[in-house]
Scaffold this motif. Structure first.
Motif, PDB file in Angstrom:
ATOM      1  N   GLN A   1       0.855  -1.187   0.000  1.00 11.72           N
ATOM      2  CA  GLN A   1       0.000   0.000   0.000  1.00 11.72           C
ATOM      3  C   GLN A   1       0.886   1.231   0.000  1.00 11.72           C
ATOM      4  N   ALA A   2       0.888   1.950  -1.109  1.00  9.99           N
ATOM      5  CA  ALA A   2       1.681   3.167  -1.225  1.00  9.99           C
ATOM      6  C   ALA A   2       0.859   4.374  -0.816  1.00  9.99           C
ATOM      7  N   SER A   3       1.505   5.353  -0.214  1.00 13.49           N
ATOM      8  CA  SER A   3       0.835   6.580   0.199  1.00 13.49           C
ATOM      9  C   SER A   3       1.839   7.723   0.239  1.00 13.49           C
ATOM     10  N   GLY A   4       1.325   8.944   0.397  1.00 12.89           N
ATOM     11  CA  GLY A   4       2.200  10.097   0.554  1.00 12.89           C
ATOM     12  C   GLY A   4       2.273  11.014  -0.651  1.00 12.89           C
TER      13      GLY A   4
ATOM     14  N   GLY B   1       0.961  13.664  -3.629  1.00 13.81           N
ATOM     15  CA  GLY B   1       0.207  14.896  -3.525  1.00 13.81           C
ATOM     16  C   GLY B   1       0.717  15.933  -4.502  1.00 13.81           C
TER      17      GLY B   1
ATOM     18  N   LEU C   1       7.205   9.501   0.297  1.00 13.46           N
ATOM     19  CA  LEU C   1       6.297   8.399   0.004  1.00 13.46           C
ATOM     20  C   LEU C   1       6.571   7.242   0.956  1.00 13.46           C
ATOM     21  N   SER C   2       5.502   6.525   1.291  1.00 11.43           N
ATOM     22  CA  SER C   2       5.619   5.335   2.135  1.00 11.43           C
ATOM     23  C   SER C   2       4.964   4.162   1.423  1.00 11.43           C
ATOM     24  N   CYS C   3       5.452   2.995   1.715  1.00  9.66           N
ATOM     25  CA  CYS C   3       4.868   1.776   1.168  1.00  9.66           C
ATOM     26  C   CYS C   3       4.851   0.740   2.281  1.00  9.66           C
TER      27      CYS C   3
ATOM     28  N   THR D   1       7.920  -1.375   6.171  1.00  9.08           N
ATOM     29  CA  THR D   1       7.655  -0.168   5.401  1.00  9.08           C
ATOM     30  C   THR D   1       8.914   0.287   4.672  1.00  9.08           C
TER      31      THR D   1
ATOM     32  N   TYR E   1       4.888   3.829  -7.948  1.00 11.88           N
ATOM     33  CA  TYR E   1       4.527   2.488  -7.509  1.00 11.88           C
ATOM     34  C   TYR E   1       5.656   1.891  -6.680  1.00 11.88           C
TER      35      TYR E   1
ATOM     36  N   GLN F   1      -0.586  -0.164  -5.498  1.00 13.70           N
ATOM     37  CA  GLN F   1      -1.573   0.433  -6.394  1.00 13.70           C
ATOM     38  C   GLN F   1      -1.123   1.767  -6.966  1.00 13.70           C
TER      39      GLN F   1
ATOM     40  N   THR G   1       0.676   5.875  -6.139  1.00 16.24           N
ATOM     41  CA  THR G   1       0.279   7.138  -5.525  1.00 16.24           C
ATOM     42  C   THR G   1       0.740   8.269  -6.434  1.00 16.24           C
TER      43      THR G   1
END
Length: 124
Positions: free
Chosen positions: A4-7, A9, A19-21, A78, A95, A116, A118
């Motif tokens: 799950q990638a996030s961060g 913007g 970014l974090s995964c 992570t 990704y 997925q 970000t």
């Protein structure tokens, strides 16, 4: 392994993002981890990779060397991508991916699991 990638913007040129995964559903180690990106209308390309060991080797695309830093926290399953001095050409969907080989690698075909994505947008 689920990633799950996030961060992502919107950021101005010269700014920074991290970014974090987060990995779940399996053993994080000894997978090596990588970040890739795909800009609109372009092929997905390698950005950075880190070997499974927390003191392991890293690899970067020439276009991000000196600006991006990949790191990992195996205790938290992570991986991170610190992106500094961002440029408009860094705009892409990013990704994260995991490979069942301990070395840091740039070849997409060697990665077994993908997150997925970000979106990172850098405005000029």
């Amino acid at each position: 392994v689920q990633l799950q990638a996030s961060g992502g913007g919107l950021v101005q040129a010269g700014g920074s993002l991290r970014l974090s995964c987060a990995a779940s559903g399996g053993t994080f180690s000894p997978y090596s981890m990588g970040w890739f990106r795909q800009a609109p209308g372009k092929e997905r390309e390698f950005v950075a990779a880190i070997a499974w060991s927390t003191s392991g080797s890293t690899d970067y695309a020439e276009s991000v060397k000196g600006r991006f830093t990949i790191s990992r926290d195996n205790a938290k399953n992570t991986v991170f991508l610190q992106m500094n001095s961002l440029k408009p050409e860094d705009t892409a969907v990013y990704y994260c991916a995991a490979a069942g080989i301990p070395q840091a690698m740039s070849a997409m075909r060697l990665y077994d699991y993908w997150g997925q994505g970000t979106l990172v947008t850098v405005s000029s």
